[in-house]
Design an enzyme around this catalytic site. Structure first.
Site, mmCIF file in Angstrom:
data_model
loop_
_atom_site.group_PDB
_atom_site.id
_atom_site.type_symbol
_atom_site.label_atom_id
_atom_site.label_comp_id
_atom_site.label_asym_id
_atom_site.label_seq_id
_atom_site.Cartn_x
_atom_site.Cartn_y
_atom_site.Cartn_z
ATOM 1 N N SER A 45 30.256 -177.285 36.851
ATOM 2 C CA SER A 45 29.897 -175.867 36.878
ATOM 3 C C SER A 45 28.406 -175.595 36.852
ATOM 4 O O SER A 45 27.975 -174.507 37.229
ATOM 5 C CB SER A 45 30.568 -175.141 35.703
ATOM 6 O OG SER A 45 30.157 -175.712 34.472
ATOM 7 N N LYS A 70 26.960 -169.007 37.918
ATOM 8 C CA LYS A 70 26.744 -167.692 37.310
ATOM 9 C C LYS A 70 26.205 -166.644 38.283
ATOM 10 O O LYS A 70 26.428 -165.444 38.081
ATOM 11 C CB LYS A 70 25.794 -167.819 36.117
ATOM 12 C CG LYS A 70 26.384 -168.512 34.900
ATOM 13 C CD LYS A 70 27.393 -167.629 34.198
ATOM 14 C CE LYS A 70 27.807 -168.213 32.845
ATOM 15 N NZ LYS A 70 28.726 -167.319 32.127
#
Length: 409
Positions: free
Chosen positions: A311, A61
């Site tokens: 992720s 992110k």
């Protein structure tokens, strides 16, 4: 189940992603690519992990958040930024803002895990706890943006966010140029869309597979409708991909460039997280483990070499404890059962002796001797056992039956 996408036009270009990559030099890490011998054996071809769980702030992110905030006009920076998130996006915005000298306010649900709240504050954001669910938190952040003029930083629905996340795709092609299939967890779609732009522009032969949790899969009905649609009450342990509606910007790119969307169960997710921890020595959150879950659920469906994108690794320790127990149960390594026995001295010790002979490790015992459901000479025992797999579970059950016990639950 799997779903094929339809075609449309992307809104982010390869040049955008390459520009984002230059912007992120010295900011984000080029994370490691690690092989998995266990998954390679299952798939019948090389399988590699792209380890964004080792990225700064513990997830991808930071990439999109930094690119988005760095692109703000001076007067927008002066007004500050605001975001809403249960964890990963919050930390990405907080660190990106600190690095760029921009004031940030992050709204988080009141029940957000304390380690994620503390990390967001440590990265420099002012944290405000609002709402019980992310939708309420999002509304509070948008109200704040309207009232103060702060720029709202969406977690996935903006071209700059998509371009920033796409830099992961460029790294994958550099680190594993022979890749044939790339497996990506999908929530709102920003990560999958960015990677799709980068990879399909340079290697259109690479198959892109998006993975959603079955209880929170908004993309299949959206793709069927040809537009983003909302699903009611998404439910999954994978909060990083628990999104009720695809973003408008990433949806068109996913629709155009992602080859397939598959769904995985909660058992698949917990088994994948357990595998990452035990076999790869990787701390991965459930959303980050979703590509591994897809590989485990249907390993021969993926042409290798395969890259599975881990992720993120921001998982609350208490949630990790529950998930690991769930994963052990799904893998046949954790057995819970209830049985009744005669309430006499030594009865419990005899039962435990049978379990010891069967090589079952007793984790917890609840022994009830007074209950209206029980007869005068009965006791009820609830056991939680660690076992070696489904076959061993069957052997433990057989040993109890052979010893004269009746399992009632």
């Amino acid at each position: 189940m799997s779903y094929r996408t339809t075609r449309s036009f992307p809104t982010v270009t390869l040049d955008d992603v390459r520009g984002a990559q230059k912007m992120l030099l010295g900011v984000s890490r080029v994370t490691a690519m690690e092989g998995s011998r266990h998954l390679s054996r299952l798939v019948g071809a090389p399988v590699h992990f792209k380890c964004e769980n080792l990225q700064r702030t513990g997830s991808f992110k930071l990439r999109g958040a930094y690119v988005r905030i760095a692109g703000l006009l001076p007067e927008e920076r002066a007004a500050g930024v605001v975001a809403a998130s249960a964890g990963n996006h919050a930390q990405g915005v907080a660190l990106a803002s600190s690095l760029l000298g921009v004031r940030s306010t992050v709204f988080m649900p009141a029940g957000a895990p304390l380690p994620k709240v503390a990390a967001t504050r440590d990265y420099g954001a002012e944290v405000r706890l609002r709402g019980q669910v992310v939708d309420e938190t999002l509304a509070a952040a948008q109200d704040y943006a309207r009232e103060t003029g702060a720029v709202f930083i969406h977690p996935f629905d903006h071209p700059d966010i998509v371009a920033g996340q796409g830099t992961v795709g460029l790294e994958i092609l550099e680190q594993c140029p022979e890749v044939r299939t790339l497996v990506i967890g999908v929530g709102g779609g920003g990560l999958a869309a960015g990677i799709a732009v980068a990879v399909k522009s340079l290697r259109p032969d690479v198959r892109l597979v998006g993975v959603q949790a079955a209880g929170s899969a908004a993309y299949p009905p959206s793709l069927a409708a040809g537009r983003p649609v909302s699903i009611d009450n998404p439910v999954t342990m994978a909060d990083g991909i628990k999104v009720g509606r695809p973003g408008d910007v990433p949806f068109r790119i996913v629709e155009e460039l992602v080859d397939e969307i598959v769904t995985v169960s909660e058992d698949d997710l917990s088994s994948a997280l357990l595998l990452c921890l035990e076999r790869a020595k990787m701390v991965v959150e459930p959303a980050g483990a979703s590509p591994v879950a897809a590989l485990l659920s249907d390993p021969r469906a993926f042409e290798g070499p395969v890259v599975a994108l881990l992720s993120g690794g921001n998982v609350d320790p208490l949630l990790m404890q529950r998930i690991l127990r769930h994963g052990m149960a799904a893998a046949g390594r954790y057995l819970s059962l209830r049985l009744r026995l005669t309430d006499r001295p030594g009865a419990l010790a005899t039962l435990l002796g049978v379990l010891s002979e069967a090589d079952a490790n007793v984790l917890d015992v609840s022994h009830v001797r007074t209950d209206p459901r029980l007869g005068l000479t009965e006791a009820e025992v609830e056991l939680h056992l660690e076992t070696k797999g489904p076959e061993h579970c069957a052997e433990v059950g057989a040993a109890l039956r052979d010893a004269g016990y009746t399992v009632i639950g």
